[in-house]
Design a protein around this motif. Structure first.
Motif, mmCIF file in Angstrom:
data_model
loop_
_atom_site.group_PDB
_atom_site.id
_atom_site.type_symbol
_atom_site.label_atom_id
_atom_site.label_comp_id
_atom_site.label_asym_id
_atom_site.label_seq_id
_atom_site.Cartn_x
_atom_site.Cartn_y
_atom_site.Cartn_z
ATOM 1 N N LEU A 73 0.923 89.612 27.096
ATOM 2 C CA LEU A 73 1.969 88.779 27.881
ATOM 3 C C LEU A 73 2.828 88.190 26.753
ATOM 4 C CD1 LEU A 73 -0.041 89.441 30.217
ATOM 5 C CD2 LEU A 73 0.622 87.050 31.170
ATOM 6 N N ARG A 74 3.963 88.177 26.925
ATOM 7 C CA ARG A 74 5.042 87.449 26.025
ATOM 8 C C ARG A 74 5.530 86.458 26.787
ATOM 9 N NH1 ARG A 74 9.839 88.846 22.412
ATOM 10 N NH2 ARG A 74 10.719 90.317 24.060
ATOM 11 N N PHE A 75 5.148 85.312 26.618
ATOM 12 C CA PHE A 75 5.608 84.055 27.403
ATOM 13 C C PHE A 75 7.026 83.636 26.934
ATOM 14 C CE2 PHE A 75 1.078 83.906 27.894
ATOM 15 C CZ PHE A 75 0.882 83.519 29.177
ATOM 16 N N ARG A 76 8.057 83.844 27.966
ATOM 17 C CA ARG A 76 9.249 83.668 27.438
ATOM 18 C C ARG A 76 10.050 82.174 27.809
ATOM 19 N NH1 ARG A 76 12.494 87.541 25.694
ATOM 20 N NH2 ARG A 76 13.733 85.929 24.917
ATOM 21 N N GLY A 77 9.395 81.620 28.933
ATOM 22 C CA GLY A 77 10.053 80.451 29.374
ATOM 23 C C GLY A 77 9.474 80.059 30.739
ATOM 24 N N VAL A 78 10.329 79.421 31.359
ATOM 25 C CA VAL A 78 9.728 78.744 32.575
ATOM 26 C C VAL A 78 10.990 79.276 33.808
ATOM 27 C CG1 VAL A 78 8.758 76.939 31.755
ATOM 28 C CG2 VAL A 78 10.849 76.602 32.766
ATOM 29 N N MET A 79 10.590 79.286 35.044
ATOM 30 C CA MET A 79 11.426 79.618 36.088
ATOM 31 C C MET A 79 11.009 78.718 37.220
ATOM 32 S SD MET A 79 11.510 80.985 39.383
ATOM 33 C CE MET A 79 10.995 82.705 39.952
ATOM 34 N N GLY A 80 12.242 78.216 38.015
ATOM 35 C CA GLY A 80 11.717 77.590 39.058
ATOM 36 C C GLY A 80 12.944 77.220 40.242
ATOM 37 N N MET A 81 12.767 76.684 41.200
ATOM 38 C CA MET A 81 13.671 76.502 42.467
ATOM 39 C C MET A 81 13.787 75.051 42.677
ATOM 40 S SD MET A 81 13.161 79.535 45.126
ATOM 41 C CE MET A 81 11.416 79.889 44.485
ATOM 42 N N ALA A 82 14.917 74.506 42.756
ATOM 43 C CA ALA A 82 15.304 73.092 43.175
ATOM 44 C C ALA A 82 14.955 73.178 44.862
ATOM 45 C CB ALA A 82 16.510 72.679 43.036
ATOM 46 N N THR A 83 14.904 71.767 45.266
ATOM 47 C CA THR A 83 14.562 71.416 46.669
ATOM 48 C C THR A 83 15.759 72.057 47.425
ATOM 49 O OG1 THR A 83 13.528 69.471 46.000
ATOM 50 C CG2 THR A 83 14.534 69.663 48.415
ATOM 51 N N ASN A 84 15.620 72.707 48.624
ATOM 52 C CA ASN A 84 16.728 73.149 49.472
ATOM 53 C C ASN A 84 17.430 72.070 50.208
ATOM 54 O OD1 ASN A 84 18.487 74.660 50.865
ATOM 55 N ND2 ASN A 84 16.957 75.679 52.196
ATOM 56 N N THR A 85 18.494 71.272 49.585
ATOM 57 C CA THR A 85 19.211 70.129 49.977
ATOM 58 C C THR A 85 20.617 70.099 49.643
ATOM 59 O OG1 THR A 85 19.100 67.766 49.948
ATOM 60 C CG2 THR A 85 18.154 68.939 48.189
ATOM 61 N N ASP A 86 21.418 69.329 50.345
ATOM 62 C CA ASP A 86 22.692 68.901 49.965
ATOM 63 C C ASP A 86 22.861 67.767 49.026
ATOM 64 O OD1 ASP A 86 23.672 71.123 51.638
ATOM 65 O OD2 ASP A 86 23.953 69.746 53.049
ATOM 66 N N ASP A 87 21.759 67.316 48.664
ATOM 67 C CA ASP A 87 21.758 65.893 47.930
ATOM 68 C C ASP A 87 21.806 66.292 46.581
ATOM 69 O OD1 ASP A 87 21.105 63.735 46.576
ATOM 70 O OD2 ASP A 87 19.785 62.844 48.098
ATOM 71 N N GLU A 88 22.784 66.209 45.760
ATOM 72 C CA GLU A 88 22.921 66.679 44.388
ATOM 73 C C GLU A 88 21.995 66.025 43.461
ATOM 74 O OE1 GLU A 88 26.555 67.601 42.786
ATOM 75 O OE2 GLU A 88 27.199 68.761 44.619
ATOM 76 N N ALA A 89 21.807 64.730 43.636
ATOM 77 C CA ALA A 89 20.959 63.941 42.836
ATOM 78 C C ALA A 89 19.523 64.581 43.072
ATOM 79 C CB ALA A 89 21.021 62.553 43.527
ATOM 80 N N VAL A 90 19.041 65.004 44.304
ATOM 81 C CA VAL A 90 17.528 65.568 44.140
ATOM 82 C C VAL A 90 17.655 67.022 43.213
ATOM 83 C CG1 VAL A 90 15.970 66.771 45.673
ATOM 84 C CG2 VAL A 90 17.140 64.373 46.346
ATOM 85 N N ILE A 91 18.616 67.797 43.557
ATOM 86 C CA ILE A 91 18.762 69.019 42.838
ATOM 87 C C ILE A 91 18.708 68.847 41.459
ATOM 88 C CG2 ILE A 91 20.157 71.074 42.666
ATOM 89 C CD1 ILE A 91 21.214 70.776 45.409
ATOM 90 N N ARG A 92 19.576 67.945 40.907
ATOM 91 C CA ARG A 92 19.628 67.615 39.513
ATOM 92 C C ARG A 92 18.226 66.975 38.824
ATOM 93 N NH1 ARG A 92 24.159 66.945 37.061
ATOM 94 N NH2 ARG A 92 25.293 66.945 38.914
#
Ligand SMILES: *Cc1c(COP(=O)(O)O)cnc(C)c1O
Length: 222
Positions: free
Chosen positions: A148-167
């Motif tokens: 396995l070659r570890f290349r980094g990370v992946m993720g998803m933000a909360t599904n919300t309209d609140d940009e502060a939470v996404i950020r």
């Protein structure tokens, strides 16, 4: 949707992205013809969430496509994708890592992977709990996974309209990537985050790769 609009939507997105940010076109649930149109427009990285669908589309499309597995991968499906997949972005368990290692070693291949880490508020979001991931790595797991070659990370933000939470979610994911990087090497350079609804925020927070489906291909019909 008209195929011609795939071309124009792709061009519009690319024009917005800094040149160093990789665009993964998330084509899950869309027919091969839609991918072909994107391919003709120069797109080479495609994201799929189901192994069978990825295998079927690969058979219909050009060989120089880089296929990204972005959905939860069951260990009994590892064998189907390891021979050709460009990167498994959804590495979310020790069990899956072991299964990829076994299969990759068997066929003599190194497979690029991203650690999918949970940062969103919703319980439904997949990925490692960060503390659990660190404990696994502290136990020396990576040394047992030479294929396995570890290349980094992946993720998803909360599904919300609140940009502060996404950020907040994206900055946390970036922080995790920076904390983990010393454990790996210079290859650990990928921060995959941002989807149709939030990719401009992800890019502002340092994403090196965005995964965009609906904005390119239209709504999915499940
Ligand atoms: C479906 C999916 C995407 C793309 O979502 P859109 O909102 O259609 O852009 C990105 N990442 C993952 C992990 C997905 O499952």
């Amino acid at each position: 949707m008209q195929n011609s609009s795939i071309t124009s939507r792709l061009a519009a997105i690319r024009a917005q992205l800094p040149p160093q940010v990789e665009l993964v076109a998330v084509s899950k649930f869309h027919p091969a013809e839609a991918l072909r149109e994107a391919y003709r427009a120069g797109q080479r990285h495609f994201g799929e969430s189901r192994p069978q669908e990825m295998v079927a589309k690969r058979a219909l499309l050009p060989d120089d496509i880089a296929w990204h597995m972005i959905g939860h991968l069951q260990t009994n499906k590892v064998r189907d994708v390891v021979p050709f997949v460009a990167v498994i972005e959804s590495l979310d368990s020790a069990r899956l890592a072991d299964a990829i290692q076994r299969e990759a070693a068997r066929i003599g291949r190194q497979v690029d992977v991203l650690l999918e880490i949970r940062v969103a508020d919703e319980e439904s979001k997949t990925g490692w709990d960060y503390a659990g991931l660190c404990a696994w790595l502290d136990g020396g797991a990576a040394a047992q996974l030479p294929n396995l070659r570890f290349r980094g990370v992946m993720g998803m933000a909360t599904n919300t309209d609140d940009e502060a939470v996404i950020r907040r979610d994206f900055l946390l994911l970036r922080q995790y990537k920076e904390e983990l990087a010393p454990r790996f090497g210079a290859d650990f350079d990928t921060l995959s985050m941002g989807m149709s609804g939030d990719y401009p925020i992800a890019v502002a927070c340092g994403a090196t790769s965005v995964r965009i489906g609906t904005t390119i291909f239209g709504e999915r019909e499940y």
